[in-house]
Design an enzyme around this catalytic site. Structure first.
Site, PDB file in Angstrom:
ATOM      1  N   LYS A 102     -28.682  32.324  -7.397  1.00  0.00           N
ATOM      2  CA  LYS A 102     -29.315  31.016  -7.195  1.00  0.00           C
ATOM      3  C   LYS A 102     -30.785  31.322  -6.926  1.00  0.00           C
ATOM      4  O   LYS A 102     -31.154  31.635  -5.790  1.00  0.00           O
ATOM      5  CB  LYS A 102     -28.660  30.280  -6.032  1.00  0.00           C
ATOM      6  N   GLY A 109     -21.750  19.226  -8.452  1.00  0.00           N
ATOM      7  CA  GLY A 109     -20.750  20.256  -8.694  1.00  0.00           C
ATOM      8  C   GLY A 109     -21.247  21.540  -9.322  1.00  0.00           C
ATOM      9  O   GLY A 109     -20.449  22.353  -9.788  1.00  0.00           O
ATOM     10  N   LYS A 110     -22.557  21.747  -9.332  1.00  0.00           N
ATOM     11  CA  LYS A 110     -23.109  22.972  -9.931  1.00  0.00           C
ATOM     12  C   LYS A 110     -22.536  24.226  -9.273  1.00  0.00           C
ATOM     13  O   LYS A 110     -22.137  25.158  -9.964  1.00  0.00           O
ATOM     14  CB  LYS A 110     -24.636  22.998  -9.801  1.00  0.00           C
ATOM     15  N   THR A 111     -22.499  24.247  -7.957  1.00  0.00           N
ATOM     16  CA  THR A 111     -22.012  25.427  -7.243  1.00  0.00           C
ATOM     17  C   THR A 111     -20.530  25.636  -7.503  1.00  0.00           C
ATOM     18  O   THR A 111     -20.099  26.763  -7.755  1.00  0.00           O
ATOM     19  CB  THR A 111     -22.269  25.292  -5.730  1.00  0.00           C
ATOM     20  N   LEU A 112     -19.755  24.573  -7.463  1.00  0.00           N
ATOM     21  CA  LEU A 112     -18.314  24.682  -7.715  1.00  0.00           C
ATOM     22  C   LEU A 112     -18.055  25.214  -9.119  1.00  0.00           C
ATOM     23  O   LEU A 112     -17.265  26.150  -9.299  1.00  0.00           O
ATOM     24  CB  LEU A 112     -17.636  23.329  -7.521  1.00  0.00           C
ATOM     25  N   ASP A 162     -24.554  27.955  -0.729  1.00  0.00           N
ATOM     26  CA  ASP A 162     -24.214  28.044  -2.149  1.00  0.00           C
ATOM     27  C   ASP A 162     -24.436  29.463  -2.669  1.00  0.00           C
ATOM     28  O   ASP A 162     -23.604  30.020  -3.383  1.00  0.00           O
ATOM     29  CB  ASP A 162     -25.058  27.069  -2.977  1.00  0.00           C
ATOM     30  N   GLY A 209     -30.510  21.460  -7.254  1.00  0.00           N
ATOM     31  CA  GLY A 209     -30.177  20.075  -7.576  1.00  0.00           C
ATOM     32  C   GLY A 209     -31.335  19.137  -7.388  1.00  0.00           C
ATOM     33  O   GLY A 209     -32.369  19.499  -6.843  1.00  0.00           O
ATOM     34  N   GLU A 224     -27.520  29.542 -11.036  1.00  0.00           N
ATOM     35  CA  GLU A 224     -27.379  28.129 -10.702  1.00  0.00           C
ATOM     36  C   GLU A 224     -28.723  27.542 -10.329  1.00  0.00           C
ATOM     37  O   GLU A 224     -29.424  28.092  -9.470  1.00  0.00           O
ATOM     38  CB  GLU A 224     -26.413  27.951  -9.526  1.00  0.00           C
ATOM     39  N   GLY A 225     -29.050  26.440 -10.927  1.00  0.00           N
ATOM     40  CA  GLY A 225     -30.305  25.758 -10.620  1.00  0.00           C
ATOM     41  C   GLY A 225     -30.213  24.964  -9.343  1.00  0.00           C
ATOM     42  O   GLY A 225     -29.141  24.775  -8.764  1.00  0.00           O
TER      43      GLY A 225
END
Length: 128
Positions: free
Chosen positions: A45, A22-25, A62, A126, A123-124
C-alpha cells in the site's frame, strides 16, 4: 513460456473511487488465494493515512493485512513507504504535514518487493 525464458513479475494495482468500497478485502483475498496456490506474491500500500501501533512502529491496518497475506514478509517500510497519521485522504494528510509525497521512495520500495515475487498487488488509497 519456453525453456530459458525469463519471466517478469506480474504487477497489479487495485483501486476504487471511495473509502470503504473493499479495496483492502479484495487485495487480501487475491494475495491469500495466490499464496495458497504456490505463487510468490507480495502486497503493498504505497500511500496510507490513519495509523495504529504496529510491530515495527506506527502502521496502517490495511497495510499490515497486506503484509500478513504476502508469501514473504517484507519490511513494513517497503509495504507502506508513505504513512500519514490522520485518517483523512492521504493527499490532504501530506499537505497538512507539509510533506510532498516523493514517488522515488515508492518506486524503490516496489523494486525491493518485486525482486522476490512473481506477482505484486498494490492497493491504492481510497477517496474520490
Amino acid at each position: 513460456g519456453t525453456d530459458g525464458e525469463t519471466r517478469m513479475p506480474r504487477e497489479f494495482f487495485v483501486t476504487g473511487t471511495d473509502t470503504g468500497v473493499g479495496k483492502t478485502l479484495v487485495t487480501a483475498v487475491l494475495l491469500r488465494r495466490l499464496r495458497e496456490s504456490g505463487v510468490a506474491v507480495a502486497g503493498m500500500k504505497p500511500v496510507a493515512a490513519g495509523s495504529i501501533a504496529g510491530p515495527e512502529g506506527p502502521a496502517n491496518e490495511d497495510a499490515l493485512l497486506l503484509q500478513a497475506e504476502s508469501s514473504v514478509r517484507h519490511p513494513y517500510a517497503d509495504v507502506n513507504p508513505w504513512l500519514f497519521e490522520p485518517p483523512i485522504a492521504p493527499h490532504l494528510a501530506a499537505a497538512e504535514a507539509g510533506v510532498p509525497i516523493d514517488t522515488a521512495r515508492i518506486v524503490a520500495a516496489h523494486a525491493r518487493i518485486r525482486a522476490g515475487a512473481q506477482v505484486v498487488l498494490a492497493e491504492g488509497a481510497g477517496g474520490f
